[in-house]
Design an enzyme around this catalytic site. Structure first.
Site, PDB file in Angstrom:
ATOM      1  N   ASP A   1     -11.080   3.106   4.026  1.00 20.43           N
ATOM      2  CA  ASP A   1     -11.349   1.667   3.994  1.00 20.43           C
ATOM      3  C   ASP A   1     -12.854   1.387   3.953  1.00 20.43           C
ATOM      4  OD1 ASP A   1      -9.485  -0.352   3.846  1.00 20.43           O
ATOM      5  OD2 ASP A   1      -8.799  -0.114   5.917  1.00 20.43           O
TER       6      ASP A   1
ATOM      7  N   LYS B   1       0.844  -1.204   0.000  1.00 16.69           N
ATOM      8  CA  LYS B   1       0.000   0.000   0.000  1.00 16.69           C
ATOM      9  C   LYS B   1       0.880   1.256   0.000  1.00 16.69           C
ATOM     10  CE  LYS B   1      -3.838  -2.402   2.234  1.00 16.69           C
ATOM     11  NZ  LYS B   1      -4.606  -2.682   3.456  1.00 16.69           N
TER      12      LYS B   1
ATOM     13  N   GLN C   1      -4.673  -1.180   9.657  1.00 14.58           N
ATOM     14  CA  GLN C   1      -4.572  -2.520   9.079  1.00 14.58           C
ATOM     15  C   GLN C   1      -5.141  -3.549  10.059  1.00 14.58           C
ATOM     16  OE1 GLN C   1      -3.630  -3.148   5.950  1.00 14.58           O
ATOM     17  NE2 GLN C   1      -3.846  -5.347   6.168  1.00 14.58           N
TER      18      GLN C   1
HETATM   19  N1  GUN Z   1      -6.881  -6.648   6.345  1.00 15.16           N
HETATM   20  C1  GUN Z   1      -7.211  -7.431   5.286  1.00 15.16           C
HETATM   21  N2  GUN Z   1      -7.781  -6.682   4.307  1.00 15.16           N
HETATM   22  C2  GUN Z   1      -7.800  -5.411   4.755  1.00 15.16           C
HETATM   23  C3  GUN Z   1      -8.267  -4.185   4.201  1.00 15.16           C
HETATM   24  O1  GUN Z   1      -8.784  -4.104   3.087  1.00 15.16           O
HETATM   25  N3  GUN Z   1      -8.105  -3.093   4.985  1.00 15.16           N
HETATM   26  C4  GUN Z   1      -7.567  -3.153   6.220  1.00 15.16           C
HETATM   27  N4  GUN Z   1      -7.472  -2.040   6.917  1.00 15.16           N
HETATM   28  N5  GUN Z   1      -7.135  -4.269   6.774  1.00 15.16           N
HETATM   29  C5  GUN Z   1      -7.247  -5.388   6.031  1.00 15.16           C
END
Ligand code: GUN
Length: 282
Positions: free
Chosen positions: A119, A52, A96
């Protein structure tokens, strides 16, 4: 059978965002900013966050990663989020997941300013998305919807089986499909006979983390299969939740893993962050 090439669409979207970032900087002197909060030492989470952060850099965003030990208190995480809520250079905040067991994930998500919730996990955005109002939408399901659009896969009246009912993927996915007039069945670990549902579906969307869950005899001829699984084998290779070699023979369309939904998740995170930056109050 046609492969759905998420890598290629994601790359197209990222090129567009790169151009748009230059224009936004010229017109409003805004550089989109994303803050990522990473707690603990889960290897998969570290690897996702690295991807990311790299994507942010590639499109010209400002980005920061707050790494915290798994022993951190909930109050300290909340204090960091509050700081990011106030920081005018930050348009998007991403915590995350998963978080360590002693942290209340819902409480953490609820602290994020909904205007920075790129998100799409905050109940404000989840509720708006459910009712079809403008909102941030969770990146993975949004990425899948973009793939349907790109490949002209019509959803209206289709029987869609969503396998997996997580808050991050399955539930928002099902909501978006209902909003697009599909007939949706959501299955999960308590479903009595998974195959009876998947076999009848025009479209099967799987996000469970169970490698090889969907086998050839579980999908009908000509089905569209979307694999959201991302499982790392002992030899380091990545596979999805679908037995690709055999299932692909029966499909009209299928996403590969890697190179299918994964890159779209990141592209949608960039897109959501760019949208937040465009709406920045200055
Ligand atoms: N953990 C697994 N997929 C995601 C996601 O799309 N966003 C976040 N913040 N954590 C994750």
């Amino acid at each position: 059978m046609q492969l759905i090439d998420g890598k290629s669409l994601a790359s197209k979207i990222q090129s567009q965002i790169t151009q748009d970032v230059i224009k936004l900087k010229e017109s409003k002197n805004i550089t989109p900013g994303l803050a990522v909060i990473l707690v603990g030492d889960d290897a998969a989470s570290h690897s996702y966050v690295k991807m990311k952060a790299k994507a942010c850099k590639d499109v010209g965003f400002y980005s920061i990663v707050h790494e915290m030990p798994s022993s951190i208190s909930q109050e300290e995480i909340i204090a960091t989020i509050s700081m990011m809520n106030q920081n005018p250079r930050i348009d998007g905040i991403l915590v995350q997941l998963p978080l360590p067991k002693h942290i209340d994930t819902t409480k953490i998500i609820e602290v994020i300013d909904p205007k920075k919730d790129v998100d799409g996990f905050h109940p404000y955005n989840v509720g708006r998305m459910m009712t079809g109002l403008e909102s941030f939408v969770a990146c993975t399901p949004l990425g899948v919807m973009k793939l349907f659009e790109e490949y002209n896969i019509n959803l209206q009246g289709k029987d869609v089986c969503v396998v997996g009912a997580s808050n991050i993927v399955g539930k928002p996915m099902a909501n978006l499909l209902v909003n697009a007039n599909a007939t949706v069945t959501v299955t999960h670990i308590y479903t009595k006979d998974l195959a009876s549902h998947t076999k009848n579906a025009d479209i099967v969307i799987v996000g469970t983390g169970v490698q090889g869950l969907i086998k050839e005899d579980m999908v009908k001829e000509g089905a569209v299969v979307i694999d959201i699984g991302f499982n790392r084998l002992e030899n380091g290779s990545i596979v999805g939740d679908v037995d690709f070699a055999n299932v692909s023979k029966k499909c009209s369309y299928i996403t590969p893993v890697p190179g299918g939904v994964g890159p779209m998740t990141i592209a949608m995170l960039l897109s959501n962050t760019f949208d937040a930056a465009q709406k920045r109050d200055i």
